[in-house]
Design a protein around this motif. Structure first.
Motif, short mmCIF file in Angstrom:
data_model
loop_
_atom_site.label_atom_id
_atom_site.label_comp_id
_atom_site.label_asym_id
_atom_site.label_seq_id
_atom_site.Cartn_x
_atom_site.Cartn_y
_atom_site.Cartn_z
N GLY A 1 -33.86 35.87 -10.80
CA GLY A 1 -33.62 35.00 -11.96
C GLY A 1 -32.54 35.59 -12.85
O GLY A 1 -31.63 34.89 -13.31
N GLU A 2 -32.63 36.88 -13.08
CA GLU A 2 -31.69 37.55 -13.97
C GLU A 2 -30.27 37.56 -13.40
O GLU A 2 -29.30 37.35 -14.12
CB GLU A 2 -32.18 38.97 -14.25
CG GLU A 2 -31.42 39.70 -15.31
CD GLU A 2 -31.16 38.85 -16.54
OE1 GLU A 2 -30.00 38.81 -16.96
OE2 GLU A 2 -32.10 38.21 -17.06
N LYS B 1 -24.73 35.58 -13.82
CA LYS B 1 -23.57 34.85 -13.29
C LYS B 1 -23.21 33.69 -14.21
O LYS B 1 -22.04 33.41 -14.44
CB LYS B 1 -23.88 34.32 -11.88
CG LYS B 1 -23.73 35.39 -10.80
CD LYS B 1 -23.86 34.74 -9.42
CE LYS B 1 -24.70 35.62 -8.53
NZ LYS B 1 -25.33 34.90 -7.42
N TYR B 2 -24.23 33.04 -14.72
CA TYR B 2 -24.02 31.92 -15.65
C TYR B 2 -23.34 32.41 -16.93
O TYR B 2 -22.35 31.85 -17.39
CB TYR B 2 -25.37 31.27 -15.97
CG TYR B 2 -25.35 30.26 -17.07
CD1 TYR B 2 -24.96 28.94 -16.83
CD2 TYR B 2 -25.73 30.62 -18.36
CE1 TYR B 2 -24.94 28.01 -17.87
CE2 TYR B 2 -25.71 29.70 -19.40
CZ TYR B 2 -25.31 28.40 -19.15
OH TYR B 2 -25.29 27.48 -20.18
N THR C 1 -23.08 44.82 -7.33
CA THR C 1 -21.92 45.65 -7.65
C THR C 1 -21.02 44.91 -8.65
O THR C 1 -20.61 45.48 -9.68
CB THR C 1 -21.12 45.97 -6.37
OG1 THR C 1 -22.02 46.51 -5.41
CG2 THR C 1 -19.99 46.96 -6.65
N HIS C 2 -20.76 43.64 -8.36
CA HIS C 2 -19.91 42.85 -9.25
C HIS C 2 -20.51 42.75 -10.65
O HIS C 2 -19.81 42.97 -11.65
CB HIS C 2 -19.72 41.45 -8.64
CG HIS C 2 -19.00 40.50 -9.55
ND1 HIS C 2 -17.64 40.60 -9.81
CD2 HIS C 2 -19.45 39.46 -10.30
CE1 HIS C 2 -17.29 39.66 -10.66
NE2 HIS C 2 -18.38 38.96 -10.99
N LEU C 3 -21.81 42.43 -10.74
CA LEU C 3 -22.42 42.24 -12.06
C LEU C 3 -22.58 43.56 -12.83
O LEU C 3 -22.53 43.57 -14.05
CB LEU C 3 -23.76 41.51 -11.92
CG LEU C 3 -23.61 40.03 -11.51
CD1 LEU C 3 -24.96 39.41 -11.15
CD2 LEU C 3 -22.93 39.20 -12.63
N VAL C 4 -22.74 44.66 -12.11
CA VAL C 4 -22.78 45.96 -12.80
C VAL C 4 -21.38 46.30 -13.33
O VAL C 4 -21.25 46.90 -14.40
CB VAL C 4 -23.34 47.07 -11.86
CG1 VAL C 4 -23.11 48.46 -12.45
CG2 VAL C 4 -24.83 46.85 -11.60
N ASP C 5 -20.34 45.88 -12.60
CA ASP C 5 -18.98 46.10 -13.11
C ASP C 5 -18.63 45.18 -14.28
O ASP C 5 -17.79 45.52 -15.11
CB ASP C 5 -17.95 45.87 -11.99
CG ASP C 5 -17.96 47.01 -10.97
OD1 ASP C 5 -18.39 48.13 -11.33
OD2 ASP C 5 -17.56 46.77 -9.81
N ASP D 1 -29.55 25.99 -20.38
CA ASP D 1 -29.00 25.84 -19.02
C ASP D 1 -29.06 27.18 -18.29
O ASP D 1 -29.25 27.23 -17.07
CB ASP D 1 -27.56 25.32 -19.06
CG ASP D 1 -27.50 23.82 -19.37
OD1 ASP D 1 -28.58 23.18 -19.44
OD2 ASP D 1 -26.39 23.29 -19.56
N GLY D 2 -28.90 28.26 -19.05
CA GLY D 2 -29.05 29.61 -18.46
C GLY D 2 -30.49 29.85 -18.02
O GLY D 2 -30.75 30.39 -16.94
#
Ligand SMILES: [Zn+2]
Length: 434
Positions: free
Chosen positions: A420-421, A426-427, A219-223, A344-345
């Motif tokens: 992984g994605e 997040k990175y 939810t957070h990453l879609v936002d 690093d990602g």
């Protein structure tokens, strides 16, 4: 009578699905630079013998996978041992045609796992089905999903994508909203035969949509980002792998050679175009095209990315196979200034991916990890469009099935790649909303 039978055979061969009956897949073990050079030279004429390089790697101590038709088995074996410096090989697949036939049969026989969305995520799908699935996603998740198209292909098929976007504002780490939401682009199927890449895009897109407002991380990453997902980049080539030749790689445009079609859409970009690791021979599988952006498909995606490069911060060009998470450059073994930031990602992605089922990925810059490949997609997205977090990902496996990854690996591949994605997102979030 005989004439009729012969004619019938010829006609049916012309229309039929290309047969790989008794074609073998060999894994070559290259031990020195002379052997690399010998194979590089041979690769320029391989198509004349219907010999097909499955690997793009031409490096010492990297296995090279090659398919050999039955009539060339003896002569190619002789060629490999033609001097004292014999190139060793194993036969990985005895009969590629039998594997293709078995998978086709299983595809037809195995009952689909239907879920609430009535789409079998554990099967490969035709282009028509994938486009119908995009419409279905828009219908099912109208507040999050919409369609977009980057135009039509050489053969006038829609290059249709799925956009995922929530109405929430993106926020900085401290919770303050930001004015401009950043965006992500993922695509699959730029190489037609790499069927796991569209399937993985589909799995990930569906998981984001169906878990929004249920799973806090998703939810957070879609936002936080808008997502542009083009499950099948090379639509003509992909359709061709379903109708004519399971192992087709390139686009389907006409070239100056009448019987050789298509360019390699991952060698056709206008950034250090055709400077190395690409061929100017229209019959080659790594043909860079008659000029940079000769292919309508790469032109249109580049225009779309160019028009959105104020928001797109992350690009993935999904391929198979080899299990690699790679960053620019491809045109040289040198690393860009921002290599550490990008790699690093990759490391974060590969760690999270491996934690799911233990699947091992290698990460690094393309030029050093595989081989120099100029005019490739992510060199352009990074070098011209300034999309910092640009990646080329080679999905499962490491050569047991290669492009013919069985359907029972679609969902596990999707699950680990999603992990992984999410780690990579997040990175990236930490860098672009700092
Ligand atoms: Zn590929």
């Amino acid at each position: 009578m005989v004439t009729f039978i012969l004619l019938g055979t010829i006609v049916s061969n012309v229309c039929a699905y290309k047969s790989y009956s008794k074609h073998q897949l060999w894994r070559l073990h290259v031990e020195n630079n002379e052997q690399v050079a010998k194979l590089l030279e041979f690769s320029r004429i391989a198509h004349l013998h219907d010999i097909n390089f499955w690997s793009e790697e031409f490096r010492m101590n990297m296995p090279i996978d090659i398919s050999i038709p039955p009539e060339a088995i003896d002569s190619f074996s002789e060629y490999l041992s033609s001097n004292d410096d014999k190139i060793k090989y194993d036969v990985v697949m005895n009969d590629i045609g039998a594997v293709i036939d078995r998978q086709k049969l299983l595809h037809k026989l195995r009952p689909s796992t239907f879920n609430a969305d009535d789409f079998a995520y554990d099967k490969y799908h035709t282009l028509e089905d994938i486009h119908a699935w995009i419409d279905k996603m828009v219908q099912t998740y109208p507040t999050l999903a919409s369609t977009f198209t980057v135009g039509q292909s050489y053969e006038k098929r829609d290059m249709k994508g799925l956009k995922i976007s929530s109405s929430k504002l993106a926020t900085k780490r401290d919770g303050t909203p930001v004015n401009q939401k950043k965006a992500v682009w993922w695509d699959g199927g730029i190489h037609a035969r790499e069927w796991i890449s569209p399937a993985t895009n589909i799995f990930i897109a569906h998981t984001l949509l169906s878990n929004y407002s249920k799973d806090p991380t998703i939810t957070h990453l879609v936002d936080q980002f808008d997502y542009y997902i083009l499950p099948v980049f090379n639509v003509d080539g992909y359709a061709y792998t379903w109708s004519k030749d399971r192992l087709w790689r390139k686009t389907r445009s006409k070239t100056i050679i009448p019987l050789c079609f298509g360019a390699d859409p991952n060698r056709n970009w206008d950034y250090k175009w055709c400077e190395g690791g690409a061929s100017r021979d229209p019959c080659s599988d790594t043909y860079c095209g008659g000029k940079p952006f000769s292919e309508i498909e790469t032109v249109q995606v580049s225009k779309f990315i160019g028009a959105h490069n104020d928001t797109i911060v992350h690009y993935i060009n999904f391929h198979s196979y080899s299990q690699l998470w790679m960053t620019p450059w491809g045109y040289t073994t040198k690393k860009p200034d921002q290599f550490k930031l990008q790699d690093d990602g990759s490391a974060a992605a590969v760690d999270a991916l491996g934690a799911v089922f233990g699947t091992q990925y290698v990460h690094g810059n393309i030029g050093a990890t595989i081989y120099v490949a100029s005019g490739n997609t992510v060199d352009w997205t990074s070098g011209t469009a300034n999309v910092t977090f640009s990646y080329a990902v080679e999905l499962r496996d490491t050569g047991e099935y290669g492009f013919l990854l069985p359907e029972d690996q679609i969902i596990p591949t999707g699950q680990e790649t999603l992990a992984g994605e999410l780690a990579l997102l997040k990175y990236i979030e930490g860098h672009v909303y700092a």
